[in-house]
Design a protein around this motif. Structure first.
Motif, PDB file in Angstrom:
ATOM      1  N   GLU A 196      46.981  -2.312  31.044  1.00 15.17           N
ATOM      2  CA  GLU A 196      46.294  -1.151  30.475  1.00 15.17           C
ATOM      3  C   GLU A 196      46.764  -0.969  29.032  1.00 15.17           C
ATOM      4  O   GLU A 196      47.950  -0.869  28.760  1.00 15.17           O
ATOM      5  CB  GLU A 196      46.626   0.096  31.310  1.00 15.17           C
ATOM      6  CG  GLU A 196      45.788   1.297  31.045  1.00 15.17           C
ATOM      7  CD  GLU A 196      44.332   1.144  31.433  1.00 15.17           C
ATOM      8  OE1 GLU A 196      43.506   1.698  30.690  1.00 15.17           O
ATOM      9  OE2 GLU A 196      44.016   0.477  32.430  1.00 15.17           O
ATOM     10  N   LYS A 197      45.841  -0.960  28.093  1.00 14.77           N
ATOM     11  CA  LYS A 197      46.193  -0.886  26.676  1.00 14.77           C
ATOM     12  C   LYS A 197      46.576   0.523  26.232  1.00 14.77           C
ATOM     13  O   LYS A 197      47.319   0.692  25.285  1.00 14.77           O
ATOM     14  CB  LYS A 197      45.022  -1.389  25.831  1.00 14.77           C
ATOM     15  CG  LYS A 197      44.786  -2.866  25.986  1.00 14.77           C
ATOM     16  CD  LYS A 197      43.633  -3.339  25.143  1.00 14.77           C
ATOM     17  CE  LYS A 197      43.540  -4.840  25.277  1.00 14.77           C
ATOM     18  NZ  LYS A 197      42.272  -5.382  25.494  1.00 14.77           N
ATOM     19  N   GLU A 198      46.053   1.516  26.914  1.00 16.56           N
ATOM     20  CA  GLU A 198      46.261   2.893  26.478  1.00 16.56           C
ATOM     21  C   GLU A 198      47.197   3.668  27.399  1.00 16.56           C
ATOM     22  O   GLU A 198      46.953   4.836  27.677  1.00 16.56           O
ATOM     23  CB  GLU A 198      44.920   3.618  26.394  1.00 16.56           C
ATOM     24  CG  GLU A 198      44.016   3.074  25.331  1.00 16.56           C
ATOM     25  CD  GLU A 198      42.728   3.869  25.226  1.00 16.56           C
ATOM     26  OE1 GLU A 198      42.590   4.906  25.889  1.00 16.56           O
ATOM     27  OE2 GLU A 198      41.868   3.437  24.472  1.00 16.56           O
ATOM     28  N   LYS A 199      48.245   3.056  27.870  1.00 15.01           N
ATOM     29  CA  LYS A 199      49.180   3.738  28.759  1.00 15.01           C
ATOM     30  C   LYS A 199      49.877   4.866  27.999  1.00 15.01           C
ATOM     31  O   LYS A 199      50.344   4.686  26.871  1.00 15.01           O
ATOM     32  CB  LYS A 199      50.216   2.768  29.312  1.00 15.01           C
ATOM     33  CG  LYS A 199      51.111   3.420  30.336  1.00 15.01           C
ATOM     34  CD  LYS A 199      52.062   2.442  30.973  1.00 15.01           C
ATOM     35  CE  LYS A 199      52.938   3.176  31.954  1.00 15.01           C
ATOM     36  NZ  LYS A 199      53.971   2.347  32.501  1.00 15.01           N
ATOM     37  N   LEU A 200      49.908   6.030  28.612  1.00 21.25           N
ATOM     38  CA  LEU A 200      50.553   7.188  28.005  1.00 21.25           C
ATOM     39  C   LEU A 200      52.053   6.935  27.894  1.00 21.25           C
ATOM     40  O   LEU A 200      52.681   6.481  28.858  1.00 21.25           O
ATOM     41  CB  LEU A 200      50.274   8.437  28.847  1.00 21.25           C
ATOM     42  CG  LEU A 200      48.793   8.765  29.049  1.00 21.25           C
ATOM     43  CD1 LEU A 200      48.623   9.868  30.088  1.00 21.25           C
ATOM     44  CD2 LEU A 200      48.160   9.170  27.730  1.00 21.25           C
ATOM     45  N   SER A 201      52.632   7.254  26.748  1.00 20.65           N
ATOM     46  CA  SER A 201      54.031   6.915  26.497  1.00 20.65           C
ATOM     47  C   SER A 201      54.995   7.637  27.444  1.00 20.65           C
ATOM     48  O   SER A 201      56.049   7.117  27.763  1.00 20.65           O
ATOM     49  CB  SER A 201      54.393   7.234  25.045  1.00 20.65           C
ATOM     50  OG  SER A 201      54.270   8.620  24.802  1.00 20.65           O
TER      51      SER A 201
END
Length: 163
Positions: free
Chosen positions: A90-95
């Motif tokens: 997943e490219k947009e994983k929440l930090s």
């Protein structure tokens, strides 16, 4: 006997999954309300006083903060209490995902409640001429209760981690 009971109890955590799914539906309802409020703002912006426009904008900010709170509780709660999210690739994983335990989640929720309460209190002050003095008093007391509770929870958490 003990092992099957423990496995059954452990698997009951999945009973929380529909609750988190329900929060996703609540987020959808919040989105609808956000766009309804935005639509009203855009239609009436020419005829609105500055104070009424600011009140409308504060409502939108308030709705956005509640949405963020819902996402935080939904994602962190699911990951902490039901199952780890499988987001490999997943490219947009929440930090913050996977880094927030239940203690830090409580702190974030408390801080969010204080921020949301602050916006409500600001809305009351912006509309002070139309608000009963007794009502203002109770808004302030409630807000200070939220602030005190958040501070106390943070302090107790700090003390527990530094024993």
């Amino acid at each position: 006997m003990e092992k099957p009971l423990e496995q059954l109890l452990y698997r009951t955590r999945w009973l929380l999954a529909p609750i988190y799914l329900g929060l996703a539906f609540a987020l959808l309802a919040l989105i609808i309300k956000f766009f309804q409020e935005s639509f009203h703002l855009l239609i009436d912006v020419v005829h609105m006083s500055e104070a009424k426009m600011i009140l409308s904008l504060l409502t939108l900010i308030d709705l956005a903060m509640v949405g963020g709170l819902i996402v935080m509780v939904l994602m962190s709660g699911y990951e902490n209490f039901v199952s780890q999210l499988d987001l490999d690739g997943e490219k947009e994983k929440l930090s913050w995902l996977g880094k927030m335990d239940s203690s830090s989640l409580k702190g974030k929720i408390a801080a969010s409640i204080v921020a949301i309460s602050s916006i409500h209190l600001l809305k009351v002050f912006m509309n002070v001429q139309n608000t009963d003095e007794d009502k203002i008093y109770w808004y302030v007391v409630l807000h200070l209760t939220f602030v005190g509770s958040a501070f106390a929870m943070g302090f107790l958490d700090f003390k527990a981690k530094h024993k």
